[in-house]
Design an enzyme around this catalytic site. Structure first.
Site, short mmCIF file in Angstrom:
data_model
loop_
_atom_site.label_atom_id
_atom_site.label_comp_id
_atom_site.label_asym_id
_atom_site.label_seq_id
_atom_site.Cartn_x
_atom_site.Cartn_y
_atom_site.Cartn_z
N LYS A 158 0.83 -1.20 0.00
CA LYS A 158 0.00 0.00 0.00
C LYS A 158 0.87 1.25 0.00
O LYS A 158 0.68 2.15 -0.81
CB LYS A 158 -0.91 -0.03 1.23
CG LYS A 158 -2.12 0.85 1.12
CD LYS A 158 -2.97 0.75 2.38
CE LYS A 158 -3.70 -0.57 2.44
NZ LYS A 158 -4.29 -0.82 3.77
N ARG A 171 -3.40 3.10 8.52
CA ARG A 171 -3.67 1.93 7.67
C ARG A 171 -2.51 0.96 7.68
O ARG A 171 -1.37 1.35 7.57
CB ARG A 171 -3.93 2.38 6.24
CG ARG A 171 -4.70 3.66 6.11
CD ARG A 171 -4.74 4.19 4.68
NE ARG A 171 -5.37 3.26 3.74
CZ ARG A 171 -5.39 3.45 2.43
NH1 ARG A 171 -4.78 4.50 1.90
NH2 ARG A 171 -5.99 2.57 1.64
N MET A 178 -5.78 -7.16 8.18
CA MET A 178 -5.37 -6.34 9.30
C MET A 178 -6.28 -5.12 9.35
O MET A 178 -7.23 -5.03 8.61
CB MET A 178 -3.91 -5.99 9.15
CG MET A 178 -3.07 -7.25 9.33
SD MET A 178 -1.34 -6.96 9.21
CE MET A 178 -1.21 -6.42 7.54
N ARG A 205 -3.35 -1.58 -6.41
CA ARG A 205 -2.47 -2.73 -6.38
C ARG A 205 -2.86 -3.62 -7.55
O ARG A 205 -3.96 -3.47 -8.12
CB ARG A 205 -2.62 -3.51 -5.08
CG ARG A 205 -4.00 -4.05 -4.92
CD ARG A 205 -4.23 -4.73 -3.60
NE ARG A 205 -5.67 -4.78 -3.37
CZ ARG A 205 -6.25 -4.71 -2.18
NH1 ARG A 205 -5.53 -4.57 -1.10
NH2 ARG A 205 -7.55 -4.79 -2.07
N HIS A 235 -15.72 -8.93 0.64
CA HIS A 235 -14.70 -9.86 1.11
C HIS A 235 -14.89 -11.25 0.52
O HIS A 235 -13.97 -11.87 0.00
CB HIS A 235 -14.74 -9.93 2.64
CG HIS A 235 -13.74 -10.85 3.23
ND1 HIS A 235 -14.04 -12.17 3.52
CD2 HIS A 235 -12.44 -10.68 3.55
CE1 HIS A 235 -12.96 -12.76 4.00
NE2 HIS A 235 -11.97 -11.87 4.03
N ARG A 251 5.90 -50.16 -19.19
CA ARG A 251 6.54 -50.78 -18.04
C ARG A 251 6.08 -52.23 -17.93
O ARG A 251 4.88 -52.51 -18.01
CB ARG A 251 6.16 -50.02 -16.77
CG ARG A 251 6.73 -50.65 -15.51
CD ARG A 251 6.42 -49.83 -14.30
NE ARG A 251 5.02 -49.94 -13.91
CZ ARG A 251 4.48 -49.23 -12.91
NH1 ARG A 251 5.22 -48.37 -12.23
NH2 ARG A 251 3.22 -49.39 -12.61
N GLY A 283 10.71 -42.94 -11.10
CA GLY A 283 9.40 -43.26 -10.51
C GLY A 283 9.38 -42.61 -9.15
O GLY A 283 9.72 -43.23 -8.14
N THR A 284 9.00 -41.35 -9.11
CA THR A 284 9.23 -40.60 -7.87
C THR A 284 8.23 -40.95 -6.77
O THR A 284 8.44 -40.56 -5.63
CB THR A 284 9.21 -39.08 -8.13
OG1 THR A 284 8.07 -38.77 -8.93
CG2 THR A 284 10.47 -38.64 -8.82
N ASN A 285 7.16 -41.66 -7.09
CA ASN A 285 6.29 -42.12 -6.00
C ASN A 285 7.07 -43.11 -5.14
O ASN A 285 7.20 -42.95 -3.93
CB ASN A 285 5.04 -42.80 -6.52
CG ASN A 285 4.18 -41.86 -7.34
OD1 ASN A 285 4.37 -40.65 -7.30
ND2 ASN A 285 3.26 -42.42 -8.09
N CYS A 320 8.15 -40.01 -14.22
CA CYS A 320 6.79 -40.47 -14.48
C CYS A 320 5.98 -40.61 -13.19
O CYS A 320 4.89 -41.14 -13.19
CB CYS A 320 6.79 -41.78 -15.25
SG CYS A 320 7.58 -43.12 -14.34
#
Ligand code: ADP
Ligand code: MG
Ligand code: MG
Length: 919
Positions: free
Chosen positions: A26, A96, A107, A346, A468, A646, A794-796, A859
């Site tokens: 602000k 303010r 706030m 803003r 809001h 696979r 295979g990130t799981n 994957c």
């Protein structure tokens, strides 16, 4: 010595827009607007460093602050030609808050500070407008009493104590609006407010303006750590350490009569993104009146008719701001006796629809570049474009059968259906039980943010498009219908009464945030425009404006990204959808999913229950043609794009029935004694199947399974190729931790491939590679890459095995872990860069050191998570692979990662400059 206070006014300011860290958003923008010559009431900003100091020093201020504030105040008095506390010619100010990131309504703000009984008397003489004076005074006491002295509602169903007094007075005077109260009523309010404060909090209202000012400054700094501000920061990842600034600004008055007023506006429509001035105002009103929902504000178009000159001033400023900031701005203004003042601007919050449309149109208007446009669209926002809308027919029927309850404002687009709840804690509780809820409030306040987040949609009876509820809903991407005045919402009996009908807590309700309709009961939803054009093909792109904007963004994203984007798909229709969303290949085809089909599960079970190789081979022979047909469909759909397949991965017991009844059925069907089936199922039981007999271990112990799968793959490939369609299979061996495992499987793959190519007289280009999903695999990447032509993370599983956390058992502790920030995010959703990512880096380095042409992808679930995609870009992967609906998100995330790096990093390595994995 540090400087803590920055002044603005009379056309020049000490701050600038890029000083948000120090001055808050602000303060920085008030300074910027002053500098570019817009009419901003003069004032000064106390920097966020003071807030930091305040919390580091047990709520004390730096020594020099008082002196700096005093001198800035003197300067302000000089500019305004008025004196703080002087009854003859008083200066009134607002105090303010303003943090670095905007925290709407989080706030507190205090207006008209500097009034006391003497000053009020002087002001009446000066303005000859006692109504205005006592209206300002009662507002001041009300805000000060609430924010500084702490007189507020004590529990969720209580109404604000000041509002209660006002309501009483209005009832007694028999008026609807507080603007109709007369001077003596207002004077009475001031007295009653002060008495209520004294009575309920023990505080005497301070008459000394200086004391008022410091009280207010302290309250703003104090509000940084109030509960709702904290909750908000948590939700939006705003660091506690940033702190807020305090702005002290001379007042301008929108409550001086008919030619005064106040309003809020967006330079474009924040819901749809349309390039149209969009706002609301109220005449003879002050401050938050417009957003508080106490009076229903008028649309800005009304002002155009009512007062062309005033509207003209505003519209000119709208254009100046958009040119200057090159973005859609959210502004707050006040008109005092016909003259316009800017109180805030803003960058405006917007729906995903609007964000995308505005970015695309601003490129066309030459306000921004297409790179800038991409940077402004969060990949996850694309979700909203793909999100369902109501089934129009069903909705039509609902409306014509009289289920339309009322129509409010279309504040947050989309379709939501859920159960009615009346407060935020209930919304949270019910949604945790997996229910869809619609949070229904007379109006929302910052206390409701958590409940809003937990709801499908938000419905309010009061407040406008910039209330809001509307603002927060749009930011969260929630469906919202606001200001639906016909609803009589009663928190105590927990009912909505409307037009003779009663909707109770827990009843189903549907709200359309694109039209504002509120409908009784449940309505099913239907696919979005993008899905109808791309997937269902039931809509022509030319008739689909939302789709067109989407397509533009994707076109730009593809231009800048270097990561390839593939999809995880096991069925031809999934593959086709993914291509429509822009997938360039399949990164993971899980063959076991194919076995779950009606006619396949039978032979699959026979295969598993077999106890000799011979019977197993007999069962596999039944599976072979079934798998082959599946693969043919996929190869056809992918039309020459790479397809990573696979080999079988999950523990075998997953395919077997566990209930006695089903086991008996199976035994009957196979002509086996029930006991045999039961025993076999039991013998396959594992204590820890995730680390058990699965992955390549299956193919090593039963090589005939791998053999059958490869047969199916290569026969399908040969058949499809014979029809003139190019194929590019990539055979992927799962769960390899030791190169010998891969060697064993690779021999089978290559032998079968050769056999079939010879049989069919056709050459097929193919690759053999592996999944990297156990730490040993990553750490021995150099050994493995001697055999593997590609790696796919295979990130799981790699997350499970690296963290030693079973995903299926993690719920109990992982949520508290994230709350305590042991892990900042759920590592199964957002890749753990340091741990799992660290192993990935090692694997890439080691792998490419022995095989520079090694292709590397990911994957796991993470392939569709923007932050994880960014990481994959950073460590030079060739592609990410994710579910079809996340493909657009991954494309955009990949482009943004490439753009982020532009100019900030080293020139690319030779590997990365290789082409993307296109066909
Ligand atoms: P928020 O951060 O919640 O938006 P603000 O500090 O912007 O709070 O204050 C809310 C409203 O109070 C503003 O939109 C404006 O209408 C009014 N206001 C604040 N300062 C002044 C002022 N100096 N003169 C007139 N109105 C003001
Ligand atoms: Mg504001
Ligand atoms: Mg796995």
């Amino acid at each position: 010595m540090s400087k803590y206070v920055y002044s603005f006014g009379s056309g020049k300011a000490e701050g600038r827009a890029d000083m948000k860290g120090l001055l808050g958003g602000k303060g920085a923008n008030l300074a910027e607007m002053t500098n570019i010559g817009l009419p901003v009431p003069a004032g000064f900003t106390i920097s966020t460093e003071v807030c930091t100091y305040y919390y580091a020093n047990r709520r004390a201020y730096p020594r020099s602050l008082q002196r700096e504030v005093r001198s800035a105040l003197r300067q302000l008095e000089h500019i305004m030609q008025a004196s703080f506390g002087d009854p003859e010619n008083p200066l009134l100010v607002s105090v303010r808050s303003g943090a670095r990131a905007s925290m709407p309504g989080m706030m507190d703000t205090i207006l008209n500070l500097g009034i006391n009984d003497r000053v009020a008397g002087g002001l009446v003489r000066k303005t000859n407008n006692p109504r205005f004076v006592y209206d300002s005074y009662r507002r001041f006491v009300q805000m000060y009493g609430d924010v500084v002295l702490g007189l507020k509602p004590q529990h969720k169903d209580e109404i604000d104590p000041f509002e209660a007094i006002i309501e009483e007075t209005k009832k007694r005077e028999d008026v609807k609006n507080e603007t109709e109260l007369d001077v003596s009523d207002l004077q009475e309010l001031v007295a009653r407010f002060k008495a209520a404060i004294k009575d309920r909090t023990g505080h005497t209202f301070p008459e000394d303006p200086e004391e008022q000012l410091w009280g207010a400054i302290g309250a703003v700094f104090g509000s940084w750590s109030n509960e709702r501000a904290r909750a908000y920061r948590k939700l939006y990842d705003i660091p506690e350490s940033w702190g807020t600034a305090v702005n002290v600004q001379s007042m301008v008055f929108g409550n001086m009569g008919k030619d005064s007023g106040t309003g809020v506006a967006f330079t474009r429509d924040p819901a749809t993104g349309e390039n149209a001035f969009y706002g609301e105002y109220l005449m003879n009103a002050q401050g938050e009146d417009v957003v508080a929902g106490i009076r229903t504000p008028l649309p800005l178009l009304n002002l155009k008719e009512e007062n062309r000159r005033m509207y003209g001033q505003l519209d000119r400023i709208r254009k100046i701001l958009e040119r200057h900031y090159r973005d859609m701005m959210d502004i707050e203004f006040t008109i005092q006796e016909g003259k316009l003042y800017m109180l805030q601007c803003r960058v405006g919050k917007r729906t995903a629809f609007a964000a995308i449309r505005i970015a695309v149109e601003m490129v066309r208007e030459r306000l921004i570049s297409n790179k800038e446009a991409l940077k402004r669209i969060e990949p996850d926002q694309l979700n909203q474009l793909l999100r369902p809308v109501f089934d129009q027919q069903e909705k039509g029927r609902a409306v014509s059968s009289g289920r339309l309850l009322a129509t409010g404002l279309n504040a947050g687009p989309g379709a939501a259906t859920g159960r009615v709840v009346f407060n935020s804690p209930d919304a949270e509780e019910l949604s945790q039980k997996g229910e869809s809820v619609i949070l229904t409030r007379v109006e929302t306040s910052p206390e409701d943010v958590k409940g809003m987040n937990a709801s499908e949609g938000i419905l309010t009876a009061r407040g406008g498009m910039t209330s809001h509820a509307a603002l927060v809903a749009r930011q969260m991407g929630k469906v919202c219908v606001a200001g639906c005045g016909a609803l009589d919402i009663d928190y105590v009996s927990r009912t909505i009464r409307v037009d003779g009908k009663v909707v109770r807590e827990g009843d189903w309700i549907s709200i359309d945030g694109s039209t504002g309709e509120v409908i009784e009961g449940k309505i099913s939803t239907r696919p979005s425009e993008v899905v109808r054009v791309l997937i269902d093909k039931t809509l022509d792109a030319r008739d689909a404006p939302v789709y067109q904007v989407y397509a533009k963004v994707m076109e730009w994203a593809d231009k800048y990204r270097r990561l390839g984007v593939r999809t995880n798909a096991d069925q031809p229709d999934q593959a086709r959808n993914a291509i429509a969303f822009g997938a360039e290949g399949i990164g993971l085809c899980r063959t076991e999913h194919m076995f779950f089909g009606e006619e396949k599960i039978g032979p699959m079970r026979e295969m598993i229950l077999a106890d000799t190789e011979e019977t197993r081979r007999r069962a596999l022979a039944k599976l072979l043609p079934l798998q082959r047909i599946d693969f043919e469909g996929i190869f056809e759909a992918m039309d020459g794009r790479p397809v990573t397949i696979r080999t079988i991965d999950p523990p075998l017991h997953e395919f077997l029935p566990h209930e006695e009844r089903l086991q008996r059925q199976l035994a009957d069907h196979m002509g086996l004694p029930y006991e045999r089936v039961r025993q076999r199922v039991e013998s396959l039981h594992e204590f820890n199947p995730m680390l058990g007999f699965r992955g390549c271990r299956l193919g090593i112990i039963y090589p005939e399974i791998t053999e059958m799968q490869c047969r199916a793959i290569f026969e399908a490939a040969a058949n499809v190729k014979a029809r003139g369609i190019e194929v590019l299979p990539e055979i992927m061996i799962p769960l390899v931790g030791n190169v010998r495992e891969l060697e064993h499987q690779e021999r089978i793959v290559r032998r079968v491939a050769e056999e079939i190519m010879k049989e069919k007289g056709i050459r097929i280009r193919y690759l053999v590679g592996t999944m990297i999903e156990v730490p040993r695999g990553a750490l021995t990447g150099d050994e493995i890459a001697k055999v593997a032509e590609f790696f796919s993370f295979g990130t799981n599983d790699l997350t499970q095995t690296t963290l030693g956390v079973s995903r299926d058992d993690a719920a109990r502790f992982l949520v508290p872990y994230v709350e305590r920030e042991i892990y900042k995010k759920d590592p199964f959703e957002v890749l753990d860069r340091t741990g799992v990512g660290g192993l990935m880096k090692i694997a890439v380095e080691k792998g490419t050191s022995v095989r520079p042409s090694l292709k590397v992808g990911i994957c796991g679930e993470h392939g569709g998570d923007p932050a994880s995609v960014e990481f994959c870009h950073e460590i030079n992967l060739n592609y990410v692979s994710c579910s079809p609906f996340r493909v657009p998100i991954a494309r955009l995330a990949a482009a943004r990662a490439a753009l982020d790096e532009d100019g900030t990093k080293q020139p690319r390595s030779p590997r990365r400059s290789r082409k993307k994995t296109k066909r």
